[in-house]
Write a protein that holds these residues in place. Structure first.
Motif, PDB file in Angstrom:
ATOM      1  N   UNK A 209      36.898  44.518  30.507  1.00 44.28           N
ATOM      2  CA  UNK A 209      37.679  44.352  31.825  1.00 44.28           C
ATOM      3  C   UNK A 209      37.996  45.847  32.432  1.00 44.28           C
ATOM      4  N   UNK A 210      38.078  45.700  33.568  1.00 43.87           N
ATOM      5  CA  UNK A 210      38.624  46.665  34.495  1.00 43.87           C
ATOM      6  C   UNK A 210      39.928  46.719  35.015  1.00 43.87           C
ATOM      7  N   UNK A 211      40.687  47.618  34.822  1.00 44.77           N
ATOM      8  CA  UNK A 211      42.225  47.498  34.852  1.00 44.77           C
ATOM      9  C   UNK A 211      42.568  48.547  36.166  1.00 44.77           C
ATOM     10  N   UNK A 212      43.091  48.278  37.299  1.00 46.03           N
ATOM     11  CA  UNK A 212      43.271  48.885  38.451  1.00 46.03           C
ATOM     12  C   UNK A 212      44.289  48.738  39.227  1.00 46.03           C
ATOM     13  N   UNK A 213      45.150  49.937  39.561  1.00 46.46           N
ATOM     14  CA  UNK A 213      46.360  49.725  40.589  1.00 46.46           C
ATOM     15  C   UNK A 213      45.955  49.713  41.831  1.00 46.46           C
ATOM     16  N   UNK A 214      46.907  49.090  42.634  1.00 45.39           N
ATOM     17  CA  UNK A 214      46.405  48.842  44.140  1.00 45.39           C
ATOM     18  C   UNK A 214      47.683  48.570  44.963  1.00 45.39           C
TER      19      UNK A 214
ATOM     20  N   UNK B 221      39.721  38.614  44.550  1.00 47.93           N
ATOM     21  CA  UNK B 221      41.057  38.114  43.692  1.00 47.93           C
ATOM     22  C   UNK B 221      41.868  37.525  44.657  1.00 47.93           C
ATOM     23  N   UNK B 222      42.315  38.113  45.648  1.00 49.05           N
ATOM     24  CA  UNK B 222      43.098  37.411  46.822  1.00 49.05           C
ATOM     25  C   UNK B 222      42.443  36.058  47.314  1.00 49.05           C
ATOM     26  N   UNK B 223      41.341  36.116  47.476  1.00 52.36           N
ATOM     27  CA  UNK B 223      40.613  34.942  48.209  1.00 52.36           C
ATOM     28  C   UNK B 223      40.127  33.885  47.131  1.00 52.36           C
ATOM     29  N   UNK B 224      40.404  34.147  45.765  1.00 47.36           N
ATOM     30  CA  UNK B 224      39.957  33.174  44.779  1.00 47.36           C
ATOM     31  C   UNK B 224      38.453  33.379  44.496  1.00 47.36           C
ATOM     32  N   UNK B 225      37.784  34.325  44.764  1.00 48.84           N
ATOM     33  CA  UNK B 225      36.160  34.355  44.454  1.00 48.84           C
ATOM     34  C   UNK B 225      35.795  34.908  43.201  1.00 48.84           C
ATOM     35  N   UNK B 226      36.968  35.076  42.398  1.00 53.55           N
ATOM     36  CA  UNK B 226      36.862  35.491  40.886  1.00 53.55           C
ATOM     37  C   UNK B 226      38.093  35.214  40.412  1.00 53.55           C
ATOM     38  N   UNK B 227      38.057  35.414  38.853  1.00 55.05           N
ATOM     39  CA  UNK B 227      39.368  35.381  38.251  1.00 55.05           C
ATOM     40  C   UNK B 227      40.032  36.487  37.960  1.00 55.05           C
ATOM     41  N   UNK B 228      41.064  36.751  37.922  1.00 59.21           N
ATOM     42  CA  UNK B 228      41.969  38.020  37.559  1.00 59.21           C
ATOM     43  C   UNK B 228      43.451  37.614  36.930  1.00 59.21           C
ATOM     44  N   UNK B 229      43.538  38.760  36.201  1.00 64.11           N
ATOM     45  CA  UNK B 229      44.994  38.873  35.640  1.00 64.11           C
ATOM     46  C   UNK B 229      45.858  39.793  36.670  1.00 64.11           C
ATOM     47  N   UNK B 230      46.531  39.161  37.289  1.00 64.67           N
ATOM     48  CA  UNK B 230      47.214  39.758  38.552  1.00 64.67           C
ATOM     49  C   UNK B 230      48.843  40.347  37.813  1.00 64.67           C
ATOM     50  N   UNK B 231      49.122  41.402  37.846  1.00 67.09           N
ATOM     51  CA  UNK B 231      50.276  42.073  37.135  1.00 67.09           C
ATOM     52  C   UNK B 231      51.239  42.612  38.253  1.00 67.09           C
TER      53      UNK B 231
ATOM     54  N   UNK C 220      45.762  45.109  38.679  1.00 70.37           N
ATOM     55  CA  UNK C 220      44.665  43.864  38.647  1.00 70.37           C
ATOM     56  C   UNK C 220      43.901  44.086  37.347  1.00 70.37           C
ATOM     57  N   UNK C 221      43.377  43.014  36.463  1.00 70.62           N
ATOM     58  CA  UNK C 221      42.500  43.219  35.439  1.00 70.62           C
ATOM     59  C   UNK C 221      41.340  42.080  35.999  1.00 70.62           C
ATOM     60  N   UNK C 222      40.086  42.553  35.990  1.00 67.68           N
ATOM     61  CA  UNK C 222      39.028  41.718  36.124  1.00 67.68           C
ATOM     62  C   UNK C 222      38.054  42.039  35.249  1.00 67.68           C
TER      63      UNK C 222
END
Length: 181
Positions: free
Chosen positions: A16-21, A102-112, A36-38
């Motif tokens: 998984x990749x974890x990044x702030x935005x 992530x915002x458009x639901x084109x993949x799953x993510x752990x949004x924090x 977010x984690x993807x």
């Protein structure tokens, strides 16, 4: 396909990749999402800038353990404090593309919605320190690797609970042979 390539693909499906935005809100009265984690394979999505996403993917999975969450700041640290990013790719554009997915639901993510200190520790490199002012004493408090590790442990526990039944879906039409597990 060589054994190493096959091993990397299997391992990548569980990394998984974890990044702030920039923060965003899912709707009125909802919590701020700022991290977010993807799944690592989401970097191979056709709507992520390529070949930059694939190069970041390769950097992310090389020499890592299955189940590991790698913060973007760790990659920056490994790339000589960011000096090596031009040789790998446009990480800012790739992150922007991932947030869009992530915002458009084109993949799953752990949004924090991480608190400021936890987010700062994730954004800092693995050996960096974060200084914060203690409002009660007026003195600076230094947070470092141990506190960052504690934040990562909590995120790892949360992600593990989320993926017990099904791993994060990286999206459709991935580049290469990194389809669903």
């Amino acid at each position: 396909m060589t054994q190493t390539q096959a091993d990397d693909q299997v391992r990548a499906r569980m990394m998984y990749l974890l990044f702030a935005h920039e923060p965003y809100y899912l709707g009125p009265g909802t919590m701020e999402i700022n991290t977010t984690v993807v799944a690592a394979t989401t970097l191979l999505h056709p709507h992520v800038l390529q070949p930059d996403g694939a190069r970041i993917h390769d950097l992310l999975i090389h020499g890592r353990r299955p189940g590991e969450i790698i913060p973007l700041s760790t990659l920056t640290h490994e790339l000589d404090g960011g000096a090596g990013w031009p040789d790998v790719g446009d990480w800012e554009r790739v992150i922007s593309d991932l947030v869009h997915l992530v915002r458009h639901g084109d993949c799953d993510a752990l949004s924090l919605g991480l608190p400021d200190l936890a987010r700062a520790l994730i954004c800092a490199g693995p050996h960096s320190q974060v200084r914060a002012l203690d409002s009660a004493s007026g003195k600076a408090v230094v947070y470092g690797a141990a506190e960052r590790a504690a934040v990562m442990t909590e995120i790892t526990k949360f992600l593990a609970a989320l993926v017990t039944e099904r791993d994060l879906w990286p999206g459709e039409g991935l580049l290469g042979d990194a389809g669903p597990p």
